[in-house]
Enzyme design. Structure first.
Site, PDB file in Angstrom:
ATOM      1  N   LYS A 112      -8.956  -1.955   6.395  1.00 46.22           N
ATOM      2  CA  LYS A 112      -9.597  -3.624   5.991  1.00 46.22           C
ATOM      3  C   LYS A 112     -10.930  -3.788   7.303  1.00 46.22           C
ATOM      4  O   LYS A 112     -10.724  -3.386   8.426  1.00 46.22           O
ATOM      5  CB  LYS A 112      -8.900  -4.718   6.099  1.00 46.22           C
ATOM      6  CG  LYS A 112      -9.151  -6.165   6.321  1.00 46.22           C
ATOM      7  CD  LYS A 112      -8.163  -6.917   6.456  1.00 46.22           C
ATOM      8  CE  LYS A 112      -6.309  -6.909   5.493  1.00 46.22           C
ATOM      9  NZ  LYS A 112      -6.517  -7.171   4.739  1.00 46.22           N
ATOM     10  N   TRP A 121       0.468  -0.873   0.115  1.00 44.88           N
ATOM     11  CA  TRP A 121       0.185   0.295   0.283  1.00 44.88           C
ATOM     12  C   TRP A 121       1.183   1.075  -0.139  1.00 44.88           C
ATOM     13  O   TRP A 121       0.775   2.105  -0.838  1.00 44.88           O
ATOM     14  CB  TRP A 121      -0.585  -0.039   1.447  1.00 44.88           C
ATOM     15  CG  TRP A 121      -2.452  -1.170   1.079  1.00 44.88           C
ATOM     16  CD1 TRP A 121      -2.131  -1.677   0.273  1.00 44.88           C
ATOM     17  CD2 TRP A 121      -3.571  -0.525   1.029  1.00 44.88           C
ATOM     18  NE1 TRP A 121      -4.026  -2.413   0.119  1.00 44.88           N
ATOM     19  CE2 TRP A 121      -4.470  -1.632   0.915  1.00 44.88           C
ATOM     20  CE3 TRP A 121      -4.078   0.290   2.403  1.00 44.88           C
ATOM     21  CZ2 TRP A 121      -5.735  -1.568   0.944  1.00 44.88           C
ATOM     22  CZ3 TRP A 121      -5.695   0.065   2.370  1.00 44.88           C
ATOM     23  CH2 TRP A 121      -6.269  -0.746   2.052  1.00 44.88           C
TER      24      TRP A 121
END
Length: 320
Positions: free
Chosen positions: A162, A55
């Site tokens: 998440k 990321w």
């Protein structure tokens, strides 16, 4: 099973290696950005639980690399994790605990006193296979990421993290709605349909009046105590908005490798194992097991005991 088997079964794993991403999870953030335009025009970004760094790669690719060299210094990206990871150009690494206020202070100091425009987190606990327990621990990790975001995120900023879809999803959604005007659960196509994994995309950050940043994992803000004693009245039903990414590739499908296929190694192996600290601690513990020895001959027993005084003490009353 050959080394090409995973390339057949997981198209995003194969593409990650071919395109230079450290992990297939990079596509999840790329698809979120494509859907919600999260990264356009930003200059300050934080990646929590960043290792191995896919990321952070996406943040650098979208925010840092497109600029000419003389303008890149204005882009500040910081990756936070307890584990180390290989360097990424344009990304500052901070090995720290996201649940500590000192970590938030270090991030703001890195930004020169300013706050982040976006905070992303792809952190997840080690899976036990017990979905209820795993979703609970993941929810606590999400709240830790949200907690530090209340310290470091600027007004109007965005948050991506998440989440495991389970019975706690509505409660976590309610928590997020206190701080963001726009919240939804997003399912990228790079996330398998068979997985309970999804991502919360929260935009337009705004602290409630009188709110002081704290640890959300230990304090409730939806006032559950107000429902205590109301046995005839149920809490309001919460409907969580859900957005699915529409893509051509299916993470649950097997794809042929093609005539021109060439196997590629993963871009970057982890620098250290996640469980290395546990191995170091347990290496100092004597867990040697000494089996039970049964001796029926009295003479042999006496000789065995004479060789070690401690054995006599251990046997004690057991010897007749």
């Amino acid at each position: 099973m050959g080394r090409t088997s995973k390339d057949k079964r997981d198209i995003f794993y194969r593409l990650a290696k071919e395109q230079g991403w450290r992990a297939r999870s990079a596509f999840k953030l790329l698809q979120a950005d494509e859907t919600f335009q999260l990264l356009e025009g930003l200059t300050r970004a934080v990646d929590l639980c960043a290792a191995p760094g896919s990321w952070s790669q996406v943040l650098a690719k979208r925010l840092y690399e497109p600029l000419p060299p003389e303008e890149r210094e204005k882009v500040k990206i910081i990756a936070v994790d307890l584990q180390g990871m290989a360097p990424i150009e344009g990304v500052k690494q901070l090995r720290a605990d996201i649940s500590k206020e000192s970590t938030a202070e270090a991030i703001i100091e890195f930004f020169g006193g300013e706050k982040a425009q976006i905070v992303v987190s792809d952190g997840a606990p080690d899976s036990t296979g017990m979905h209820d327990f795993d979703s609970y621990v993941q929810g606590e990790l999400l709240l830790s990421a949200l907690s530090i975001s209340t310290f470091i995120l600027e007004e109007g900023g965005s948050f991506v993290s998440k989440i495991y879809r389970a019975d706690r999803t509505s409660r976590l959604y309610t928590q997020l709605k206190r701080f963001f005007k726009n919240v939804c659960v997003f399912k990228p196509s790079a996330s398998r349909n068979s997985s309970i994994e999804a991502f919360v995309v929260a935009r337009e950050f705004c602290l409630p009046d009188g709110y002081k940043p704290c640890n959300l994992t230990t304090e409730w803000h939806d006032q559950p105590e107000s429902w205590v004693g109301r046995k005839k009245e149920s809490p309001p039903v919460v409907q969580v908005p859900f957005v699915a990414y529409k893509g051509e590739l299916d993470s649950d499908r097997t794809y042929d490798l093609g005539e021109n296929y060439v196997y590629k190694e993963p871009v970057q192996q982890p620098l250290t194992a996640a469980y290395q600290d546990i191995l170091q601690k347990t290496s100092q513990v004597n867990i040697k097991y000494e089996g039970i020895r049964v001796i029926h001959d009295e003479e042999m027993l006496k000789k065995w005991l004479e060789n070690d005084e401690n054995k006599s003490e251990k046997l004690g009353a057991c010897v007749t």
